[in-house]
Design an enzyme around this catalytic site. Structure first.
Site, PDB file in Angstrom:
ATOM      1  N   ASP A 340      39.064  44.470  32.219  1.00 13.34           N
ATOM      2  CA  ASP A 340      40.361  44.160  31.633  1.00 13.34           C
ATOM      3  C   ASP A 340      40.140  43.638  30.218  1.00 13.34           C
ATOM      4  O   ASP A 340      39.223  42.860  29.993  1.00 13.34           O
ATOM      5  CB  ASP A 340      41.014  43.052  32.501  1.00 13.34           C
ATOM      6  CG  ASP A 340      42.509  42.946  32.309  1.00 13.34           C
ATOM      7  OD1 ASP A 340      42.937  42.871  31.164  1.00 13.34           O
ATOM      8  OD2 ASP A 340      43.223  42.931  33.321  1.00 13.34           O
ATOM      9  N   ARG A 342      43.024  42.566  28.370  1.00 12.34           N
ATOM     10  CA  ARG A 342      44.322  42.021  27.936  1.00 12.34           C
ATOM     11  C   ARG A 342      44.215  40.586  27.446  1.00 12.34           C
ATOM     12  O   ARG A 342      45.022  40.146  26.655  1.00 12.34           O
ATOM     13  CB  ARG A 342      45.336  42.094  29.083  1.00 12.34           C
ATOM     14  CG  ARG A 342      45.847  43.483  29.309  1.00 12.34           C
ATOM     15  CD  ARG A 342      46.741  43.546  30.518  1.00 12.34           C
ATOM     16  NE  ARG A 342      46.007  43.302  31.745  1.00 12.34           N
ATOM     17  CZ  ARG A 342      46.569  43.227  32.949  1.00 12.34           C
ATOM     18  NH1 ARG A 342      47.867  43.356  33.062  1.00 12.34           N
ATOM     19  NH2 ARG A 342      45.844  43.027  34.027  1.00 12.34           N
TER      20      ARG A 342
END
Ligand SMILES: [Zn+2]
Length: 429
Positions: A340, A342
């Site tokens: 990830d 983000r």
């Protein structure tokens, strides 16, 4: 065959009337005339304007320019001769439909580091500078809209929602106030969020964008950077003034972009069903006398981008044993190097811009979002998970893997053995 005139053209790039004729290096000193920025100052006048114009370099007090990734399209429009490089926005009648703030968080340099809290009100905040010729542009715009979604129409027909003529019309349209927010990074604060030095952050941003912004390493006096990335859009259901009142029930979802599901209804994840469920919850909350908020971040495919995302889909569905929940994160890591990107550390800034101190009902199961929000000092009451019947069949792999990895659920957490059993569709299905 080429004509004589074409073949005899000199092998050099010629200056056209619309190009400046010489390259203006951003690494040179901007000279005089750029107002100072004091990030986190209590008033707009003390903070100073963000000036990212490309027309008068001496006025610039930031690195980068407006519109995030769309700054490249602006350059294309200038190169193609469709846009004058000297165009100044006529801001007549563009002011916000609703007043947001100022809130006490705006005067805390560490509460907001990735947007300009004064970005919606440049005309009101800096009238003298604008009148004297400074090209100061908004980085936030606030407007009103009606949103019409088939899931909301279905909720009305099933009796879960009732039109009230104020928040939800009999046509199925929900009334919203919405704001678009461009990224404006105060580099010392961004570095602190990520636990790295500002020097390392600047150098890495410079190197990993292929040297796109030399000022990151040559102009340490410029602390603000407008990065070429997507921003955020917020949708408010009810009175925006209520967002900062902890006594008014706030239903909120922070949602990261998923074009495949959000727009096209792709069934491999829960993004759109969760988003529309949140909107339903927001409308119900507003009707109870509360206020609802959806904050939508342009972070496609966990900020890995759609090409990586689709590669991962293939890797998941072609692996030996098929697409199983126990291999969900491993396949992403194989392709992208991480699970990830983000990094929710900057996400709460938009909540602080709105003055939020308490979210009564957080419509999200993500532990990363929850930790970022509560870690930034915002209280969270109840967490609302996605109803089981809204999870598409092929999305069980994703949601079960996430619950096993720490996502909130009001139900049972899947075991390792369960994850091996949860299997998605094949590519030819
Ligand atoms: Zn998705």
């Amino acid at each position: 065959m080429s004509t004589a005139s074409e073949s005899s053209a000199p092998d050099t790039v010629r200056s056209t009337p619309r190009s400046p004729g010489h390259i203006r290096l951003t690494s040179h000193s901007a000279g005089f005339g750029a107002p100072q920025i004091s990030w986190g100052a209590a008033t707009a006048a003390e903070r100073g304007p963000v000036i990212a114009t490309t027309t008068d370099r001496a006025h610039r007090n930031v690195i980068g320019t407006h519109s995030g990734s769309y700054s490249v399209y602006r350059a294309l429009a200038v190169a193609a001769g469709a846009l004058s490089r000297d165009h100044r926005a006529d801001l007549t009648n563009t002011s916000p439909t609703d007043v947001i703030g100022p809130h006490r968080q705006w005067a805390d340099p560490n509460a907001i580091v990735s947007l300009d809290p004064w970005g919606a009100t440049v005309a009101e905040s800096f009238p003298e500078l604008l009148a004297s010729g400074y090209d100061i542009r908004p980085t936030i715009a606030v407007t009103k809209a009606h949103v019409i979604l088939p899931e909301i129409a279905e909720a009305i027909s099933r009796g879960r929602l009732t039109p009230d003529g104020e928040f939800l019309l009999s046509t199925g349209a929900a009334l919203v106030t919405k704001a678009a927010v461009e990224p404006v990074w105060w580099l010392p604060g961004v570095a602190a969020r990520f636990g790295c030095s500002e020097t390392d952050l600047r150098r890495t941003l410079f190197e990993e964008t292929g040297g796109m912004y030399p000022e990151l390493v040559t102009r340490s006096d410029l602390e603000v950077f407008l990065p070429p990335i997507g921003g955020q859009t917020i949708y408010i259901f009810g009175d925006p003034q209520d967002l900062s009142n902890p006594a008014v029930e706030l239903t909120a979802r922070v949602h990261d972009e998923c074009n495949g599901s959000d727009v096209f209804g792709s069934d491999i994840c829960t993004c759109r069903p969760y988003l529309t469920h949140a909107i339903e919850e927001c409308i119900q909350g507003a009707q109870r006398g509360g206020v609802g908020l959806v904050a939508y971040s342009r972070k496609e495919g966990r900020a890995l981008g759609e090409v990586t995302k689709f590669l991962v889909y293939n890797a998941r569905k072609r692996q030996v044993g098929g697409d199983t929940a126990d291999q969900y994160f491993a396949r992403t890591e194989c392709v992208a190097g991480v699970q990830d990107m983000r990094f929710q550390e900057l996400m709460p800034d938009v909540l602080h811009w709105l003055g939020i101190t308490r979210i009564h009902r957080l419509v999200s199961m993500s532990n990363m979002k929850y930790d970022a929000i509560t870690g930034s000092g915002i209280e969270v009451g109840e967490r609302v998970d996605i109803p089981d019947e809204l999870v598409p069949e092929d999305a069980r792999v994703e949601i079960d893997a996430k619950m096993a990895a720490g996502y909130f659920t009001s139900g049972a957490v899947p075991t390792t053995d369960d994850l091996r059993q949860v299997k998605g569709r094949g590519l030819s299905g």
